[in-house]
Design a protein around this motif. Sequence first.
Motif, PDB file in Angstrom:
ATOM      1  N   SER A 756     -34.391  11.921  22.432  1.00 50.30           N
ATOM      2  CA  SER A 756     -34.343  13.378  22.511  1.00 50.30           C
ATOM      3  C   SER A 756     -33.022  13.871  21.955  1.00 50.30           C
ATOM      4  CB  SER A 756     -34.518  13.851  23.960  1.00 50.30           C
ATOM      5  OG  SER A 756     -33.472  13.360  24.778  1.00 50.30           O
ATOM      6  N   LEU A 757     -33.052  15.075  21.428  1.00 48.86           N
ATOM      7  CA  LEU A 757     -31.880  15.752  20.890  1.00 48.86           C
ATOM      8  C   LEU A 757     -31.819  17.139  21.497  1.00 48.86           C
ATOM      9  CD1 LEU A 757     -29.520  15.839  18.803  1.00 48.86           C
ATOM     10  CD2 LEU A 757     -31.152  16.850  17.191  1.00 48.86           C
ATOM     11  N   ALA A 758     -30.691  17.455  22.157  1.00 47.81           N
ATOM     12  CA  ALA A 758     -30.481  18.775  22.771  1.00 47.81           C
ATOM     13  C   ALA A 758     -29.263  19.419  22.122  1.00 47.81           C
ATOM     14  CB  ALA A 758     -30.273  18.641  24.275  1.00 47.81           C
ATOM     15  N   VAL A 759     -29.427  20.671  21.669  1.00 51.24           N
ATOM     16  CA  VAL A 759     -28.383  21.353  20.905  1.00 51.24           C
ATOM     17  C   VAL A 759     -28.232  22.770  21.420  1.00 51.24           C
ATOM     18  CG1 VAL A 759     -27.617  22.092  18.614  1.00 51.24           C
ATOM     19  CG2 VAL A 759     -28.919  19.970  18.873  1.00 51.24           C
ATOM     20  N   GLN A 760     -26.985  23.213  21.532  1.00 52.16           N
ATOM     21  CA  GLN A 760     -26.691  24.614  21.845  1.00 52.16           C
ATOM     22  C   GLN A 760     -25.734  25.133  20.787  1.00 52.16           C
ATOM     23  OE1 GLN A 760     -25.371  25.383  25.802  1.00 52.16           O
ATOM     24  NE2 GLN A 760     -24.862  27.520  25.410  1.00 52.16           N
ATOM     25  N   ARG A 761     -26.037  26.310  20.237  1.00 54.02           N
ATOM     26  CA  ARG A 761     -25.241  26.855  19.154  1.00 54.02           C
ATOM     27  C   ARG A 761     -24.847  28.301  19.441  1.00 54.02           C
ATOM     28  NH1 ARG A 761     -24.273  22.545  18.272  1.00 54.02           N
ATOM     29  NH2 ARG A 761     -24.756  21.208  16.493  1.00 54.02           N
ATOM     30  N   GLY A 762     -23.553  28.541  19.430  1.00 56.25           N
ATOM     31  CA  GLY A 762     -23.029  29.906  19.475  1.00 56.25           C
ATOM     32  C   GLY A 762     -23.306  30.689  20.736  1.00 56.25           C
ATOM     33  N   GLY A 763     -23.753  30.051  21.797  1.00 52.09           N
ATOM     34  CA  GLY A 763     -24.031  30.772  23.028  1.00 52.09           C
ATOM     35  C   GLY A 763     -25.319  31.570  22.989  1.00 52.09           C
ATOM     36  N   ARG A 764     -26.008  31.600  21.839  1.00 55.45           N
ATOM     37  CA  ARG A 764     -27.241  32.382  21.719  1.00 55.45           C
ATOM     38  C   ARG A 764     -28.456  31.514  21.443  1.00 55.45           C
ATOM     39  NH1 ARG A 764     -26.487  37.700  18.120  1.00 55.45           N
ATOM     40  NH2 ARG A 764     -28.491  38.074  19.152  1.00 55.45           N
TER      41      ARG A 764
END
Length: 870
Positions: A756-764
């Motif tokens: 699995s790959l979990a990503v968060q970008r820019g708070g949005r």
Amino acid sequence: MRLIFAGNKGFYNYNDAFERWRSGFFLRKGPKLVKKRTYPQTTGTVEPILRLRAVVFVFWGVIFFALSPAGGQRPVLLEPNQVSFPVIQPLGRWELMSELQPDGSRVVTYTGGVLVIQRRPAEETILTLKAQNAVAFLPASRPIGGGQGRVRDPNQTEMERLSEAVSGIYLEGDVVMETGDFGIGERGNFRFTAEKLYYDFVHQRALGLDGVLRLELPDPAIPFYVRAQRIRQLSEYYFRAEELKLSNDEFYQPHVWLGASRADIAAVDAAGGVPSRLSEIDHYRFDLRDVTANLEDLPVFYWPQVKGDNVGVDAPLSSVRTGYSSIWGLSFESEWDLASLFGLPQPPGYDSVLRIDEFTKRGPAGGVELDYTHDFYRGNLRSYIVDDKGEDRLGRYDLRHDIEPTRPLRGRARWQHRQFLPLDWQGTVEISYLSDPTFLESWEEREFDTDKEQETLIYLKQQRDQWAFDFLSKWSLNDFEYTMKELPTAGFHVAGQDLFDIFTYYHNGFVSRVSERAGDREVPGLSGSYEPWALPYFTDQRDHAFAVSRHELSLPIHLWGFNIAPTVIGTYVYDDAAAADSFVQGAGGVRASTQFHRIDNSVKSRLWDLDRVRHIIVPEVSAFWVDSDQTETEPYDVFNFSVRQRWQTKRGAEGAKRSVDFLRFNAQVTLVGPDEDDVGFPNKFFFSAPEPQFGMQPFMNADFMNLGLARRERINQSLASHTTCDWSWLISDTTAFLGGVNYNMNDGVVSQAYSSLAVQRGGRTSYYIGDFYLRDADAFRDTDGHFLTAGLSYRLNRKYSFSLAHQFDVERTVDTHTQLALVREFPHWFGAFVVNLDPARDRYSFSVSFWPAGYDKIALGARRFARLGW
């Protein structure tokens, strides 16, 4: 503390004066609270107009004085040492009207702004009143500048002498009344704004019209608002409002609010009594009459009386969901604070919820949930009942669709309680009742899939240091399912006991009387097709005695940086249902481990966010030879080698860097001889128990209705030669990659794999991609399970968020589930519109949900069938 007061001529700084005043000195000399003013002479028509306004103010003041509250929560008359005289500071024009009123009092009128401050030493609070216009009442019983044996101070100003004589004040226009701690803290503050207000300084009471009362809970610091046509302050911490709106929304028109004809709100301390100061406020107690729950201007619920505590946190309305489903029809689901609805105080540590639901295709339903925690016990209660006129759809197989319940009135009840007793004892009680075999799977699908087995039992345990004694008695209230009763089981356990400062001893043993019952052979959806395979060979009941005693003795040695533990293990097993009543198993071997690391200071990478790297390696080896006089199953020898690795680096801003495990990788190889054939599940080697284990594992799991599978478990631990590895890579603070593989070397196949790959970008933006594979997952179709899952969340703006989740079955090349959600953020509330598509079960649904911020029992979408919720 700095105070800035706004007047009609600008801003004034009263920091020095206020600091002297609040420390206990009444200001008679030195800095004044207001700048001295001179006013132009009024001539012509201006003076009569001002006097006419003063007469109007006096008229309203007399009316409010007559309507002032006459009751309270506390003794109303204050002693002289309990409160200081109010300090009245005009910000505009003021005039003393010397004409006597009918009761012998005189009045002072203020126009253009007035500020009133009263210090209350006994309560360590400060009361502040502000308004555009005011009328102060000077009763005849309190002479100006003295009286009752007091000597008049020649240094007092006329305004200071008037303040000492004031007993009450009427304020009009942008009225603000607020109180705060005498010190720095602001715990338990309240703020009251109104168009018109009368305040009684002697009895600490007030009456306001068209007002808003803002109260702040002490912990957590959450405000709530009472908007009412009339609000009375009956004592310092006791308010009564009429024709009101109650919400935690500061807007004039709340999105979600409670309406009531009357509300009594009182601050209480931790013991439930009246607090003597603001810092003692623990929570607020309320009593509402003729209550309506409203969404915007639409009433959705009515209740004649609501009583309880903590309005700001445990509001009577906890959440609302409504929607439509092809299985349930048009639905309405709501959760309410049970104690509030029935006028009972909520004890500390208790959380009670009443669920009231309606489904047009199924029927009305409701239940009670209770969670409680105390220093000496904790537990929960779950109950639900429904008048069901529909049919169950239990899984993705056609033969399990449209199953008619065995009875229309269905439900469940489960109680779990743990009590901490003296002398290191603790007791656990569980009671579980289900009305029919398919209720839990149909109505509480998440619990059926993921929660523990439904059991009825009594369990006692005493644990001290390295040893523990326990006692278990287990039976079942549900005759339709497989049960394994323990009548009873007693055990004794020792973990890591030191012997002679040389050896370490472990023991695990128990003795039990077991009664197994097959249950009803009519399995919903499987009758006539899979019963011979899915159900056990016995049809009625099997009783037998079972006992196990396992002893382990090891010799820990530290040699040349290695931890080595030669170990011998002996196990005795008694089972009068087996071919041989008893047998003995022996094992001997060694465990060894070490640890070493290396630091590379030259590693620097902005791309991978690396600043130095520390590599930690922990190798472990375990080898055991097993022998037994058991004839049914040949014992096996086992060898295991594993390596656990961690890579650490420094991340964060300069001057605030922290150590982070950015990469973990574990691998192991297990060799078994003679090897097991056809082991159809992922293997796992236990470092603490390498030899075959024996226990009262049920012949058939009670949850066999799940996909119709009776999960038979061998009484011996099944182990095959295999290798496993798993990893977690924190690429950055917002990106993570996880995975693992289990490979069966004997069969030459992958038993399980996931990544699995979990990503968060820019708070949005955040997204997730996952892949999961399990060999022989579908026993009915003799196929594997392979699923791809993807999810995306995106914050459109400050108010709206969007999420999408999708799951795809690779083996059958079909979509299994799709969920689309649009979340709207209101002040202190959330709302969501959710669409669920479930082709595997041939059903769909959409729903609308509302819940308060911080509420921890949310399923995105309707509760009964939300599968990929937040």
